[in-house]
Design a protein around this motif. Structure first.
Motif, PDB file in Angstrom:
ATOM      1  N   LEU A 203       9.161   3.164   7.307  1.00  0.00           N
ATOM      2  CA  LEU A 203       8.791   2.420   6.105  1.00  0.00           C
ATOM      3  C   LEU A 203       9.184   0.950   6.224  1.00  0.00           C
ATOM      4  N   ILE A 204      10.378   0.692   6.730  1.00  0.00           N
ATOM      5  CA  ILE A 204      10.843  -0.696   6.898  1.00  0.00           C
ATOM      6  C   ILE A 204       9.978  -1.435   7.914  1.00  0.00           C
ATOM      7  N   VAL A 205       9.679  -0.771   9.032  1.00  0.00           N
ATOM      8  CA  VAL A 205       8.801  -1.382  10.046  1.00  0.00           C
ATOM      9  C   VAL A 205       7.446  -1.687   9.428  1.00  0.00           C
ATOM     10  N   ARG A 206       6.925  -0.743   8.635  1.00  0.00           N
ATOM     11  CA  ARG A 206       5.626  -0.954   7.994  1.00  0.00           C
ATOM     12  C   ARG A 206       5.662  -2.179   7.083  1.00  0.00           C
ATOM     13  N   LEU A 207       6.729  -2.330   6.300  1.00  0.00           N
ATOM     14  CA  LEU A 207       6.844  -3.492   5.407  1.00  0.00           C
ATOM     15  C   LEU A 207       6.910  -4.797   6.202  1.00  0.00           C
ATOM     16  N   LEU A 208       7.663  -4.805   7.286  1.00  0.00           N
ATOM     17  CA  LEU A 208       7.798  -6.022   8.092  1.00  0.00           C
ATOM     18  C   LEU A 208       6.491  -6.383   8.800  1.00  0.00           C
TER      19      LEU A 208
ATOM     20  N   ILE B 176       5.140  -4.534  -2.497  1.00  0.00           N
ATOM     21  CA  ILE B 176       6.374  -4.019  -1.883  1.00  0.00           C
ATOM     22  C   ILE B 176       6.959  -2.891  -2.733  1.00  0.00           C
TER      23      ILE B 176
ATOM     24  N   LEU C 240      12.620   6.402   6.792  1.00  0.00           N
ATOM     25  CA  LEU C 240      13.055   5.132   6.223  1.00  0.00           C
ATOM     26  C   LEU C 240      12.809   3.987   7.205  1.00  0.00           C
ATOM     27  N   GLY C 241      13.112   4.208   8.473  1.00  0.00           N
ATOM     28  CA  GLY C 241      12.853   3.209   9.509  1.00  0.00           C
ATOM     29  C   GLY C 241      11.374   2.883   9.635  1.00  0.00           C
TER      30      GLY C 241
ATOM     31  N   GLY D 159       6.824   5.465  -0.459  1.00  0.00           N
ATOM     32  CA  GLY D 159       7.670   5.945   0.632  1.00  0.00           C
ATOM     33  C   GLY D 159       8.717   6.928   0.144  1.00  0.00           C
TER      34      GLY D 159
ATOM     35  N   THR E  32       4.849   0.219  -2.350  1.00  0.00           N
ATOM     36  CA  THR E  32       5.096   0.789  -1.027  1.00  0.00           C
ATOM     37  C   THR E  32       6.418   1.541  -0.994  1.00  0.00           C
ATOM     38  N   LEU E  33       7.466   0.949  -1.554  1.00  0.00           N
ATOM     39  CA  LEU E  33       8.778   1.608  -1.583  1.00  0.00           C
ATOM     40  C   LEU E  33       8.752   2.886  -2.414  1.00  0.00           C
TER      41      LEU E  33
END
Length: 165
Positions: free
Chosen positions: A111-116, A14, A108-109, A21, A17-18
């Protein structure tokens, strides 16, 4: 140390990834409002295509249908916001990429979708297969986004004659 499904490897993934990103967002924002040309539009997907060499390793193999679904998701769902927030404009004798103020929030959205979604996918397939599927998804997104940019660039270039190279 970590409870539930969190492990040191999971947390490290994580964090990487952050950080990745954030680096991509920084680079994309720096490229805004700078002159562009056909080479700058075409090179990223061509360079990225070398990543398909990962499929030489059997551990990364996924069913064709999964790969096609990942590509289609990238090409439709994930490319659309990038296309809508990236516009080329003529400024003097040059063509520049103008980004919407929403571009950072879109990245940013994504990236968040990718993490979830990553956790859901990783629970069903191996880590190398997860990486392969996300690579195919990202490739679909980049190719469609860059094709849209190339079409817009060529239209602007035709409209201005031979001023732009």
């Amino acid at each position: 140390m970590f409870q539930n499904s969190f492990s040191v490897g999971h947390v490290a993934s994580i964090v990487v990834t952050l950080l990745s990103g954030a680096a991509v967002m920084f680079l994309r924002l720096r490229a805004s409002n700078r002159p562009t040309n056909m080479r700058k539009i075409i090179i990223p997907p061509l360079g990225m295509s070398t990543g398909f060499l990962m499929f030489v390793v059997p551990e990364t193999h996924v069913p064709w249908t999964w790969a096609l679904i990942a590509f289609a998701a990238g090409a439709t769902v994930f490319a659309y916001p990038l296309i809508r927030t990236s516009k080329l404009e003529r400024v003097g004798g040059e063509i520049v990429l103008k980004r919407s103020k929403m571009f950072v929030f879109i990245l940013l959205g994504l990236l968040i979708v990718r993490l979830l979604v990553h956790d859901a996918v990783e629970s069903k397939v191996s880590i190398p297969q997860t990486g392969a599927l996300f690579f195919v998804l990202a490739f679909g997104m980049i190719v469609v986004w860059r094709i849209a940019m190339l079409r817009e660039f060529m239209a602007l270039q035709r409209g201005a004659g031979k001023e732009i190279s």
